[in-house]
Motif scaffolding. Structure first.
Motif, mmCIF file in Angstrom:
data_model
loop_
_atom_site.group_PDB
_atom_site.id
_atom_site.type_symbol
_atom_site.label_atom_id
_atom_site.label_comp_id
_atom_site.label_asym_id
_atom_site.label_seq_id
_atom_site.Cartn_x
_atom_site.Cartn_y
_atom_site.Cartn_z
ATOM 1 N N SER A 41 51.899 23.988 -0.671
ATOM 2 C CA SER A 41 50.632 24.619 -1.037
ATOM 3 C C SER A 41 49.637 24.514 0.111
ATOM 4 C CB SER A 41 50.055 23.966 -2.291
ATOM 5 O OG SER A 41 49.606 22.649 -2.019
ATOM 6 N N LEU A 42 50.020 23.759 1.162
ATOM 7 C CA LEU A 42 49.263 23.609 2.405
ATOM 8 C C LEU A 42 48.024 22.731 2.254
ATOM 9 C CD1 LEU A 42 49.436 27.303 3.699
ATOM 10 C CD2 LEU A 42 51.143 25.485 3.947
ATOM 11 N N VAL A 43 47.872 22.078 1.102
ATOM 12 C CA VAL A 43 46.733 21.193 0.892
ATOM 13 C C VAL A 43 47.230 19.827 0.435
ATOM 14 C CG1 VAL A 43 45.116 23.049 0.356
ATOM 15 C CG2 VAL A 43 46.422 21.985 -1.501
ATOM 16 N N THR A 44 46.355 18.829 0.503
ATOM 17 C CA THR A 44 46.713 17.480 0.086
ATOM 18 C C THR A 44 46.863 17.422 -1.435
ATOM 19 O OG1 THR A 44 44.404 16.833 -0.210
ATOM 20 C CG2 THR A 44 45.374 16.520 1.997
ATOM 21 N N PRO A 45 47.508 16.370 -1.949
ATOM 22 C CA PRO A 45 47.580 16.219 -3.405
ATOM 23 C C PRO A 45 46.210 16.224 -4.077
ATOM 24 C CG PRO A 45 49.158 14.755 -2.354
ATOM 25 C CD PRO A 45 48.340 15.365 -1.247
ATOM 26 N N HIS A 46 45.197 15.633 -3.434
ATOM 27 C CA HIS A 46 43.858 15.640 -4.012
ATOM 28 C C HIS A 46 43.312 17.064 -4.145
ATOM 29 C CE1 HIS A 46 43.755 11.348 -3.834
ATOM 30 N NE2 HIS A 46 42.440 11.253 -3.980
ATOM 31 N N GLU A 47 43.528 17.891 -3.124
ATOM 32 C CA GLU A 47 43.030 19.261 -3.186
ATOM 33 C C GLU A 47 43.883 20.124 -4.111
ATOM 34 O OE1 GLU A 47 40.132 20.750 -1.973
ATOM 35 O OE2 GLU A 47 39.752 18.591 -1.957
ATOM 36 N N PHE A 48 45.177 19.848 -4.169
ATOM 37 C CA PHE A 48 46.045 20.537 -5.132
ATOM 38 C C PHE A 48 45.567 20.256 -6.547
ATOM 39 C CE2 PHE A 48 49.737 20.563 -7.949
ATOM 40 C CZ PHE A 48 50.254 21.828 -7.717
ATOM 41 N N ASP A 49 45.250 19.025 -6.825
ATOM 42 C CA ASP A 49 44.717 18.589 -8.115
ATOM 43 C C ASP A 49 43.473 19.403 -8.474
ATOM 44 O OD1 ASP A 49 44.266 16.880 -10.359
ATOM 45 O OD2 ASP A 49 43.049 15.520 -9.145
ATOM 46 N N ARG A 50 42.551 19.486 -7.551
ATOM 47 C CA ARG A 50 41.289 20.182 -7.791
ATOM 48 C C ARG A 50 41.490 21.690 -7.919
ATOM 49 N NH1 ARG A 50 36.768 21.951 -5.009
ATOM 50 N NH2 ARG A 50 37.810 21.794 -2.991
ATOM 51 N N CYS A 51 42.485 22.210 -7.215
ATOM 52 C CA CYS A 51 42.765 23.646 -7.227
ATOM 53 C C CYS A 51 43.467 24.092 -8.504
ATOM 54 C CB CYS A 51 43.620 24.007 -6.001
ATOM 55 S SG CYS A 51 44.154 25.732 -5.926
ATOM 56 N N VAL A 52 44.463 23.329 -8.945
ATOM 57 C CA VAL A 52 45.396 23.808 -9.966
ATOM 58 C C VAL A 52 45.048 23.340 -11.377
ATOM 59 C CG1 VAL A 52 47.807 23.613 -10.722
ATOM 60 C CG2 VAL A 52 47.269 24.120 -8.327
ATOM 61 N N LEU A 53 44.498 22.136 -11.517
ATOM 62 C CA LEU A 53 44.224 21.603 -12.845
ATOM 63 C C LEU A 53 43.348 22.529 -13.697
ATOM 64 C CD1 LEU A 53 44.534 19.356 -14.907
ATOM 65 C CD2 LEU A 53 42.778 18.056 -13.698
ATOM 66 N N PRO A 54 42.326 23.182 -13.142
ATOM 67 C CA PRO A 54 41.523 24.087 -13.974
ATOM 68 C C PRO A 54 42.306 25.267 -14.545
ATOM 69 C CG PRO A 54 40.283 23.440 -12.027
ATOM 70 C CD PRO A 54 41.688 22.962 -11.820
ATOM 71 N N LEU A 103 45.817 30.892 -1.906
ATOM 72 C CA LEU A 103 45.418 32.289 -1.950
ATOM 73 C C LEU A 103 46.085 32.999 -3.119
ATOM 74 C CD1 LEU A 103 43.914 34.694 -0.824
ATOM 75 C CD2 LEU A 103 45.757 35.013 0.842
ATOM 76 N N ASP A 104 47.379 32.779 -3.308
ATOM 77 C CA ASP A 104 48.078 33.384 -4.438
ATOM 78 C C ASP A 104 47.541 32.850 -5.762
ATOM 79 O OD1 ASP A 104 49.648 34.944 -2.847
ATOM 80 O OD2 ASP A 104 51.360 33.589 -2.856
ATOM 81 N N ILE A 105 47.195 31.570 -5.793
ATOM 82 C CA ILE A 105 46.634 30.990 -7.009
ATOM 83 C C ILE A 105 45.304 31.658 -7.336
ATOM 84 C CG2 ILE A 105 45.707 28.877 -8.033
ATOM 85 C CD1 ILE A 105 47.804 27.358 -6.296
ATOM 86 N N ALA A 106 44.464 31.872 -6.325
ATOM 87 C CA ALA A 106 43.173 32.515 -6.541
ATOM 88 C C ALA A 106 43.346 33.956 -7.011
ATOM 89 C CB ALA A 106 42.347 32.473 -5.263
ATOM 90 N N GLU A 107 44.343 34.658 -6.476
ATOM 91 C CA GLU A 107 44.523 36.070 -6.804
ATOM 92 C C GLU A 107 45.260 36.285 -8.115
ATOM 93 O OE1 GLU A 107 44.594 37.885 -2.248
ATOM 94 O OE2 GLU A 107 46.484 37.621 -3.343
ATOM 95 N N GLU A 108 46.179 35.357 -8.467
ATOM 96 C CA GLU A 108 47.034 35.581 -9.631
ATOM 97 C C GLU A 108 46.974 34.461 -10.668
ATOM 98 O OE1 GLU A 108 50.599 38.194 -7.561
ATOM 99 O OE2 GLU A 108 50.878 36.035 -7.783
ATOM 100 N N GLY A 109 46.858 33.220 -10.203
ATOM 101 C CA GLY A 109 46.938 32.082 -11.095
ATOM 102 C C GLY A 109 48.139 31.215 -10.763
#
Length: 565
Positions: A81-94, A273-279
């Protein structure tokens, strides 16, 4: 003093007000398939009441909404996902993903146990529940140069960590079938625990032998027929839809109420980017329902079936005594998270501020030698040359052969047939190896794209039309300590720095998302039409691993080849 268990009992029986009550909505009962109008009472991290009326210290009105269990991504590499686990957490959990089962295979191939420890340390701080599978194939093959080597002796100290589920995807399925001693030692150590599978196209007797080693899950099925054979033989199929590997549509015929207990969902992987565009998994759920899949089948796969497949017995239902991982939706069909609870905590931006940071690792992992344009020259050969055939939307590639044009005594690219150059450059500072070849299907008309994300050993991979641009792109990766680089006509037109093991950014996921958008535009300017050109570059080194021939009886023969054989 009242214990936590006693508090749960008191609140569940209604003797005391619950900590939180969700009122006015309905929950999706994944046992009966009903939508049940009900209060949902939460004590600490646990659901303590449904189907009754409750008072609560905090009452949240969810009138008109539907509650489902939190989603479980059953197979991913957070590094991708190109980000740290902390940023993945913040990105995906919502988006409602409350559990992620990751294999730190990528960082382990670069820096070994230090990378695994980084993920375990991070998993103890994240709000979502990140579970770790221990990387089984480091290195992935003896035909590549990885940055680390993880025999069983180096994995065993992590086996009993509370965040560890078991042994991660066992990619070396020929090694299993042919009883390679290194493979056998790892499999023996995890007998009785969870062993994750990875066996694309394997069938028949070969599949039987592979499963006899105690392997139970599989994310590599790409057709309904392949998935059905594996289900019949006791495997739990993880339906995959990521940024590169997209198998959801092909596997929709098996996503039924009858088969849903043997299915789960995974991304393997999606970038910001794909998460932002699609989920994320929510995208898979609403896409499946839009194409006729029963909601009960896909929501089971996203939660309770996934939990059972990996031995997570505390989650996956909206019911008393179960972990309060909950997603409040607008509707089952839209699957848009309006509210998320992780272990009873309502997910808000402020909640992420309670986490402790984890020191980054692998900041000096790019140790490649300086590259010259002459390093990419390929002498003329009279016979056909091997060409990697890109298949859009898949990580597997085809082994093609062509007679290629030449200039002087050098083989050149063939833009008319969309054949350009590809090179893999060792970047771990071990031997300086460099291999050149050709790839078809990228669409580049000029310039070059380079990456330190190069599965599975994560050496530098560069594709391009111009040797000068390829050299500039490769060398620029060393300057930025890893990442992706786009070069056009002798100028860097786009880049993203991934200094954590050459795989992950130090920046917030929003910055990565926006930079990926700009990078994609820079790549499109070179002519590529691939949806994910950077991840496609990252998977190009895979043909360096053994070429596998699977017989009519499902047995495996190994025919090793290199980029230039």
């Amino acid at each position: 003093m009242t214990t936590r268990l006693e508090s749960r009992i008191d609140q569940g029986t209604g003797r005391k007000p619950a900590d939180i009550v969700l009122r006015g909505g309905r929950f999706f009962d994944l046992v009966t398939g009903e939508l049940v109008a009900s209060d949902i009472a939460i004590c600490g991290d646990t659901i303590v009441g449904t189907c009754e009326a409750y008072d609560g210290a905090e009452v949240i009105d969810i009138t008109g909404r539907i509650v489902v269990p939190g989603f479980i991504d059953t197979h991913l590499h957070i590094e991708s996902s190109l980000v740290t686990p902390h940023e993945f957490d913040r990105c995906v959990l919502p988006y409602g993903v409350t559990t992620a089962i990751c294999d730190p295979h990528e960082i382990a191939n670069v820096i070994g146990t230090e990378g695994i420890q980084f993920f375990l340390d991070s998993s103890e701080q994240t709000i979502m529940d990140i579970r770790v599978q221990l990387s089984s194939c480091v290195p992935a093959t003896h035909l590549e140069t990885a940055g680390a080597d993880l025999p069983i002796e180096r994995l065993l100290p992590f086996r009993d960590h509370p965040k560890v589920i078991g042994l991660a995807e066992f990619m070396n399925f020929p090694g299993v079938i042919h009883k390679d001693p290194i493979c056998i030692a790892k499999l023996e150590a995890f007998q009785g625990g969870h062993i994750d599978g990875h066996a694309p196209l394997l069938s028949g007797l070969g599949l039987n032998g592979y499963l006899s080693a105690g392997i139970r899950t599989e994310h590599e099925a790409t057709t309904a027929e392949e998935a059905l054979e594996k289900i019949r033989k006791g495997m739990h199929i993880l339906v995959r839809e990521g940024s590169v590997s997209k198998d959801l549509h092909a596997l929709m015929p098996i996503i039924t109420e009858r088969l849903s207990p043997f299915l789960a969902l995974c991304t393997d992987d999606r970038n910001p980017l794909d998460i932002a565009e699609e989920g994320h998994l929510d995208y898979m759920i609403r896409t499946a329902i839009a194409h006729g899949v029963e909601p009960l089948a896909i929501y089971r796969a996203a939660s309770i079936s996934a939990a059972r497949a990996f031995g997570l017995r505390d989650r996956g239902l909206v019911a008393p005594g179960w972990r309060a991982d909950l997603v409040v939706l607008d509707s089952l069909e839209n699957c848009k998270a309006q509210m998320v609870f992780s272990a009873g905590r309502r997910v808000t931006p402020e909640l992420f501020e309670t986490r402790q940071p984890v020191e980054p690792v692998g900041l000096d992992s790019v140790k490649a030698r300086s590259i010259r344009s002459a390093d990419f020259l390929v002498p003329v050969k009279t016979e056909e040359l091997p060409v990697i055939g890109v298949l859009p939307g898949k990580i597997i590639t085809e082994h093609r052969r062509y007679r290629l044009p030449s200039a002087g005594n050098q083989t050149t690219v063939d833009l008319a047939r969309d054949i350009i150059k590809v090179a893999v450059i060792e970047r771990h500072g071990k031997n300086g190896n460099h291999a050149n070849g050709f790839v078809q299907g990228f669409g580049l008309k000029k310039g070059a794209i380079a990456s330190t994300v190069g599965h599975d050993s994560h050496n530098i991979c560069v594709v391009g039309v111009s040797e000068e641009d390829m050299a500039l792109a490769a060398n620029r990766l060393s300057d930025i300590r890893g990442g992706f680089v786009v070069v056009e006509d002798g100028k860097v037109t786009g880049e993203i720095a991934l200094p954590i093991a050459g795989l992950m950014s130090l920046e917030p996921f929003e910055t990565v998302r926006d930079t990926l958008h700009d990078l994609r535009q820079a790549a499109y300017a070179l002519g590529t039409t691939l949806a994910e050109p950077f991840l496609q570059v990252a998977f190009l080194p895979l043909p360096v691993i053994p070429h596998l021939k699977i017989s009519d009886r499902g047995m495996v023969d190994v025919d090793a080849f290199s980029l230039l054989d």
